[in-house]
Design an enzyme around this catalytic site. Structure first.
Site, PDB file in Angstrom:
ATOM      1  CE1 TYR A 156      -3.292   2.927   1.063  1.00 56.10           C
ATOM      2  CE2 TYR A 156      -2.121   3.035   3.150  1.00 56.10           C
ATOM      3  CZ  TYR A 156      -3.049   3.552   2.274  1.00 56.10           C
ATOM      4  OH  TYR A 156      -3.741   4.692   2.602  1.00 56.10           O
ATOM      5  CB  ALA A 157       3.708   2.244   2.207  1.00 51.40           C
ATOM      6  CB  SER A 159       0.578   1.321  -4.578  1.00 52.49           C
ATOM      7  OG  SER A 159      -0.155   1.267  -3.385  1.00 52.49           O
ATOM      8  CE  LYS A 160      -3.464   5.781  -1.215  1.00 55.94           C
ATOM      9  NZ  LYS A 160      -4.550   6.531  -1.855  1.00 55.94           N
ATOM     10  CB  THR A 191     -12.679   6.422   6.981  1.00 57.74           C
ATOM     11  OG1 THR A 191     -11.675   5.401   6.875  1.00 57.74           O
ATOM     12  CG2 THR A 191     -12.042   7.786   6.814  1.00 57.74           C
TER      13      THR A 191
HETATM   14  N1  LIG Z   1      -8.717   6.207   6.540  1.00 55.17           N
HETATM   15  C1  LIG Z   1      -7.476   6.542   6.741  1.00 55.17           C
HETATM   16  O1  LIG Z   1      -6.957   6.483   7.860  1.00 55.17           O
HETATM   17  C2  LIG Z   1      -6.641   7.062   5.601  1.00 55.17           C
HETATM   18  C3  LIG Z   1      -5.379   7.606   5.899  1.00 55.17           C
HETATM   19  C4  LIG Z   1      -4.594   8.100   4.866  1.00 55.17           C
HETATM   20  C5  LIG Z   1      -5.057   8.035   3.571  1.00 55.17           C
HETATM   21  N2  LIG Z   1      -6.273   7.497   3.295  1.00 55.17           N
HETATM   22  C6  LIG Z   1      -6.708   7.442   1.901  1.00 55.17           C
HETATM   23  O2  LIG Z   1      -7.948   8.108   1.774  1.00 55.17           O
HETATM   24  C7  LIG Z   1      -8.717   7.528   0.711  1.00 55.17           C
HETATM   25  C8  LIG Z   1     -10.118   7.182   1.202  1.00 55.17           C
HETATM   26  O3  LIG Z   1     -10.019   6.286   2.275  1.00 55.17           O
HETATM   27  P1  LIG Z   1     -11.277   5.999   3.252  1.00 55.17           P
HETATM   28  O4  LIG Z   1     -10.693   5.505   4.525  1.00 55.17           O
HETATM   29  O5  LIG Z   1     -12.184   7.163   3.267  1.00 55.17           O
HETATM   30  O6  LIG Z   1     -11.954   4.756   2.470  1.00 55.17           O
HETATM   31  P2  LIG Z   1     -13.386   4.046   2.715  1.00 55.17           P
HETATM   32  O7  LIG Z   1     -14.002   4.509   3.984  1.00 55.17           O
HETATM   33  O8  LIG Z   1     -13.119   2.583   2.563  1.00 55.17           O
HETATM   34  O9  LIG Z   1     -14.256   4.551   1.453  1.00 55.17           O
HETATM   35  C9  LIG Z   1     -13.853   4.132   0.177  1.00 55.17           C
HETATM   36  C10 LIG Z   1     -14.787   4.658  -0.889  1.00 55.17           C
HETATM   37  O10 LIG Z   1     -14.296   4.222  -2.180  1.00 55.17           O
HETATM   38  C11 LIG Z   1     -15.288   3.430  -2.849  1.00 55.17           C
HETATM   39  N3  LIG Z   1     -14.573   2.409  -3.612  1.00 55.17           N
HETATM   40  C12 LIG Z   1     -13.842   1.382  -3.112  1.00 55.17           C
HETATM   41  N4  LIG Z   1     -13.325   0.654  -4.123  1.00 55.17           N
HETATM   42  C13 LIG Z   1     -13.738   1.228  -5.291  1.00 55.17           C
HETATM   43  C14 LIG Z   1     -13.542   0.941  -6.662  1.00 55.17           C
HETATM   44  N5  LIG Z   1     -12.802  -0.102  -7.045  1.00 55.17           N
HETATM   45  N6  LIG Z   1     -14.098   1.752  -7.598  1.00 55.17           N
HETATM   46  C15 LIG Z   1     -14.858   2.816  -7.227  1.00 55.17           C
HETATM   47  N7  LIG Z   1     -15.081   3.135  -5.936  1.00 55.17           N
HETATM   48  C16 LIG Z   1     -14.525   2.354  -4.973  1.00 55.17           C
HETATM   49  C17 LIG Z   1     -16.163   2.897  -1.711  1.00 55.17           C
HETATM   50  O11 LIG Z   1     -17.474   2.549  -2.116  1.00 55.17           O
HETATM   51  P3  LIG Z   1     -17.819   1.038  -2.649  1.00 55.17           P
HETATM   52  O12 LIG Z   1     -17.279   0.098  -1.624  1.00 55.17           O
HETATM   53  O13 LIG Z   1     -19.298   1.011  -2.778  1.00 55.17           O
HETATM   54  O14 LIG Z   1     -17.137   0.907  -3.966  1.00 55.17           O
HETATM   55  C18 LIG Z   1     -16.205   4.119  -0.800  1.00 55.17           C
HETATM   56  O15 LIG Z   1     -17.093   5.105  -1.322  1.00 55.17           O
HETATM   57  C19 LIG Z   1      -7.907   6.341   0.214  1.00 55.17           C
HETATM   58  O16 LIG Z   1      -7.160   6.701  -0.918  1.00 55.17           O
HETATM   59  C20 LIG Z   1      -6.965   6.041   1.389  1.00 55.17           C
HETATM   60  O17 LIG Z   1      -5.777   5.407   0.968  1.00 55.17           O
HETATM   61  C21 LIG Z   1      -7.083   7.005   4.281  1.00 55.17           C
END
Ligand SMILES: NC(=O)c1ccc[n+]([C@@H]2O[C@H](COP(=O)([O-])OP(=O)(O)OC[C@H]3O[C@@H](n4cnc5c(N)ncnc54)[C@H](OP(=O)(O)O)[C@@H]3O)[C@@H](O)[C@H]2O)c1
Length: 264
Positions: A156-157, A159-160, A191
């Site tokens: 993951y790290a 790819s980001k 989240t």
């Molecule tokens: N949460 C953290 O602590 C954190 C920290 C740093 C960075 N981030 C980054 O922030 C971003 C969002 O993370 P999050 O925690 O908010 O994620 P999340 O709560 O899992 O929400 C993911 C969203 O993406 C959609 N999704 C998943 N796979 C998909 C696909 N293949 N095509 C289209 N839509 C898709 C999901 O809906 P469906 O399941 O219905 O598709 C949902 O709307 C990511 O890039 C993550 O790496 C998160």
């Protein structure tokens, strides 16, 4: 904030696309851009179910190349292109445990989800932005790209980290053509994905959810603000970056992590 600056963060007349805009950070961003006056399109694989969804919803799986052209054609036909693209989908999909546990399939899945989905969508949507000589693209990354944990999130790290590099290169390529490209790197955010991860970690380690959260924060060296971010706090930064008030910002990576990243 005076009235003139206030005007500059308004997004009236702008069309914004937020990928993964139905949950977590993406939902908070979509809602915030909508409050600023943007016409917001959200995409995810599944409809969130609520009938009072304020945004245009289009179902698509952005890790499937064949679905992306159809999706973009639909957007171009209905909206005539977009002004703001927030590439938000991504996340940890592979197991922990280091190099020996990660197969080609794990690596490929992480790259599709965290890197190639954004590259593909940018490639399809950028030509219209270049034609209109304006647009903003945001790539949601993570502080893990700069602080990988080998036993938790290696693929993951990585790819980001590639996404960060690509985002910088793209910003340089299109900087003189009216399109701004920026990276936003959150630390841990509360989240649905994070909650699911911590529940799984707590279960496999035989500890409570609170202990799992604390262990995660300790693992990255602690968070001076002693809490994770709320999705709305990430959305506030994105709302500013896509607005006319941020007109001279491009090519930069904004860390938003409660002070956790340990170096200057
Ligand atoms: N949460 C953290 O602590 C954190 C920290 C740093 C960075 N981030 C980054 O922030 C971003 C969002 O993370 P999050 O925690 O908010 O994620 P999340 O709560 O899992 O929400 C993911 C969203 O993406 C959609 N999704 C998943 N796979 C998909 C696909 N293949 N095509 C289209 N839509 C898709 C999901 O809906 P469906 O399941 O219905 O598709 C949902 O709307 C990511 O890039 C993550 O790496 C998160």
């Amino acid at each position: 904030m005076n009235n003139q600056q206030n005007m500059e963060t308004k997004l009236e007349g702008k069309i914004a696309l937020v990928t993964g805009g139905t949950k977590g950070i993406g939902k908070a961003i979509a809602d915030r851009l909508g409050q600023s006056g943007a016409n917001v399109i959200v995409t995810a694989r599944n409809h969130p179910g609520n009938t009072d969804l304020q945004h245009h919803f289009i179902a698509t799986d952005l890790t499937q190349p064949k679905q992306v052209s159809k999706f973009v054609n639909g957007i171009n036909e209905k909206f005539g292109g977009i002004d703001i693209l927030v590439n938000n989908i991504g996340g940890l999909t592979s197991p922990g445990g280091g190099f020996s546990t990660l197969t080609d399939e794990h690596w490929e899945n992480e790259l599709q989800f965290n890197l190639l989905a954004a590259i593909r969508l940018d490639r399809e949507l950028l030509p219209k932005m270049l034609e209109q000589k304006s647009g903003v693209i945001i790539h949601i990354s993570t502080t893990s790209a700069m602080q990988p944990l080998w036993d938790v999130n290696m693929a993951y790290a990585v790819s980001k980290a590639a996404l960060n590099s690509y985002s910088k290169a793209l910003a340089t390529e299109v900087g003189s053509k009216g399109v701004r490209v920026l990276t936003v790197s959150p630390g841990p955010v509360k989240t649905p994905m994070m909650v699911e991860f911590l529940q799984g970690y707590a279960k496999t380690s035989g500890i409570t959810f609170e202990e799992a959260s604390q262990n995660l924060m300790n693992k990255i060296g602690g968070i001076p603000m002693e809490r994770m971010a709320e999705p709305e706090e990430i959305a506030e930064l994105v709302n500013f970056l896509v607005s006319p008030a941020a007109s001279y910002l491009t090519g930069a990576n904004y860390v938003i992590d409660g002070g956790a990243f340990p170096v200057v």
